[in-house]
Design a protein around this motif. Sequence first.
Motif, short mmCIF file in Angstrom:
data_model
loop_
_atom_site.label_atom_id
_atom_site.label_comp_id
_atom_site.label_asym_id
_atom_site.label_seq_id
_atom_site.Cartn_x
_atom_site.Cartn_y
_atom_site.Cartn_z
N PHE A 1 -12.54 -64.52 -29.47
CA PHE A 1 -13.15 -65.60 -28.67
C PHE A 1 -12.60 -65.60 -27.24
O PHE A 1 -13.35 -65.73 -26.27
N GLU A 2 -11.27 -65.44 -27.13
CA GLU A 2 -10.64 -65.42 -25.81
C GLU A 2 -11.16 -64.23 -25.00
O GLU A 2 -11.44 -64.33 -23.81
N ILE A 3 -11.32 -63.11 -25.70
CA ILE A 3 -11.83 -61.90 -25.02
C ILE A 3 -13.27 -62.14 -24.56
O ILE A 3 -13.63 -61.82 -23.42
N LEU A 4 -14.08 -62.74 -25.42
CA LEU A 4 -15.49 -63.00 -25.05
C LEU A 4 -15.58 -63.93 -23.84
O LEU A 4 -16.49 -63.81 -23.02
N ARG A 5 -14.63 -64.83 -23.73
CA ARG A 5 -14.63 -65.75 -22.59
C ARG A 5 -14.31 -65.01 -21.30
O ARG A 5 -14.75 -65.40 -20.23
N LYS A 6 -13.53 -63.93 -21.43
CA LYS A 6 -13.06 -63.24 -20.21
C LYS A 6 -13.99 -62.13 -19.73
O LYS A 6 -14.06 -61.85 -18.54
N ILE A 7 -14.70 -61.45 -20.66
CA ILE A 7 -15.48 -60.29 -20.23
C ILE A 7 -16.78 -60.72 -19.53
O ILE A 7 -17.22 -61.86 -19.69
N SER A 8 -17.37 -59.77 -18.80
CA SER A 8 -18.62 -60.08 -18.08
C SER A 8 -19.81 -59.61 -18.90
O SER A 8 -19.69 -58.66 -19.68
N PRO A 9 -20.96 -60.26 -18.68
CA PRO A 9 -22.18 -59.79 -19.36
C PRO A 9 -22.54 -58.37 -18.93
O PRO A 9 -22.15 -57.93 -17.85
N GLY A 10 -23.27 -57.65 -19.80
CA GLY A 10 -23.73 -56.30 -19.47
C GLY A 10 -24.90 -56.35 -18.50
O GLY A 10 -25.30 -57.43 -18.03
N ASN A 11 -25.50 -55.17 -18.24
CA ASN A 11 -26.62 -55.06 -17.27
C ASN A 11 -27.77 -56.01 -17.59
O ASN A 11 -28.40 -56.55 -16.70
N SER A 12 -28.02 -56.18 -18.90
CA SER A 12 -29.16 -57.01 -19.31
C SER A 12 -28.87 -58.50 -19.15
O SER A 12 -29.74 -59.32 -19.42
N GLY A 13 -27.65 -58.84 -18.72
CA GLY A 13 -27.29 -60.26 -18.59
C GLY A 13 -26.76 -60.82 -19.89
O GLY A 13 -26.40 -62.00 -19.98
N GLU A 14 -26.71 -59.96 -20.94
CA GLU A 14 -26.24 -60.44 -22.25
C GLU A 14 -24.76 -60.15 -22.44
O GLU A 14 -24.23 -59.14 -21.94
N LEU A 15 -24.10 -61.03 -23.17
CA LEU A 15 -22.69 -60.84 -23.50
C LEU A 15 -22.64 -60.04 -24.80
O LEU A 15 -23.12 -60.50 -25.84
N HIS A 16 -22.08 -58.84 -24.74
CA HIS A 16 -22.11 -57.96 -25.91
C HIS A 16 -20.83 -58.06 -26.74
O HIS A 16 -19.73 -57.95 -26.19
N ILE A 17 -20.99 -58.19 -28.03
CA ILE A 17 -19.82 -58.19 -28.92
C ILE A 17 -19.12 -56.83 -28.84
O ILE A 17 -17.90 -56.73 -28.94
N THR A 18 -19.93 -55.78 -28.61
CA THR A 18 -19.37 -54.43 -28.50
C THR A 18 -18.33 -54.36 -27.37
O THR A 18 -17.29 -53.72 -27.53
#
Length: 277
Positions: free
Chosen positions: A213-230
């Motif tokens: 969860f903490e990681i998801l909060r910190k990373i940026s969305p990909g090109n498509s504007g989506e936040l990837h679990i990958t």
Amino acid sequence: MSIRKCLFPAAGYGTRFLPATKAMPKEMMPIVSKPLIQYGVEEAMSAGMNEIGIVTGRGKRAIEDHFDKSYELENQIAGTGKEGLLAEITEIIAQCRFSYTRQVEMLGLGHAILIGENLIGNEPFGVILADDYCVASPDSVMQQMLKIYERYQCSVVALEEVPLDRISRYGVIDGLESDGVFRVSSMVEKPQPELAPSQLAIIGRYILTPDIFEILRKISPGNSGELHITDALNVQARNDGVVGLKFKGSRFDCGGLDGFVAATNYTYDALKMEFGA
Ligand code: G1P
């Protein structure tokens, strides 16, 4: 420690099944007579995950009604031959606790999982994408993954070898196999075939440690504007925090018509063999 909770991201529109999914959640599409999401919940339960968190969205209320009592209907069929048809769902309702939260905007699987944080809290959890319908025995795919989690105590992804012409639909891992599991070194989300690090695709089953969860909060969305679990898993992988399991069993991609029809035929044939219907 066993894992108690399983998260079901279920906010997507299911546009490939329109018009069926105009007013009905795609997770309620039945394989024979059971909705996809019920198969998913049964799989979670088989791995001891009886606290079910569902990330829903607009137009998904049928899911909540499905996992609830229906007094009028139950009363109507009480004492008739039809009563048994509700036995499985009644048992699920008795054994599980369901919680729901809504994803207001569809911003990717990573975003859906982050929205689910308030249902999960600070503990490891399973994730099931109900439109990946998995058939496996004697252990379900989630049971197989739980055994790996118990051994490695880190995030686990389910892997399937897919042909290169379909690789760009998935998150794809790079890693080395040892002792029957892949130590994942990195992952790429939906690569073009020539850029895929392997043919090992991540399918819709995960066990995640709560630092995700903490990681998801910190990373940026990909090109498509989506936040990837990958992308979040990639951060864990850098610290040896992800293993991949090539599960035993079959998976049907019920997000598309071909997989859905194949799953229906397979399940109908299996039921006919079992009950001679
Ligand atoms: C998501 C993930 C992808 C994974 C897939 C499994 O993609 O982003 O890495 O391989 O689920 O079903 P989606 O199907 O949401 O586009």
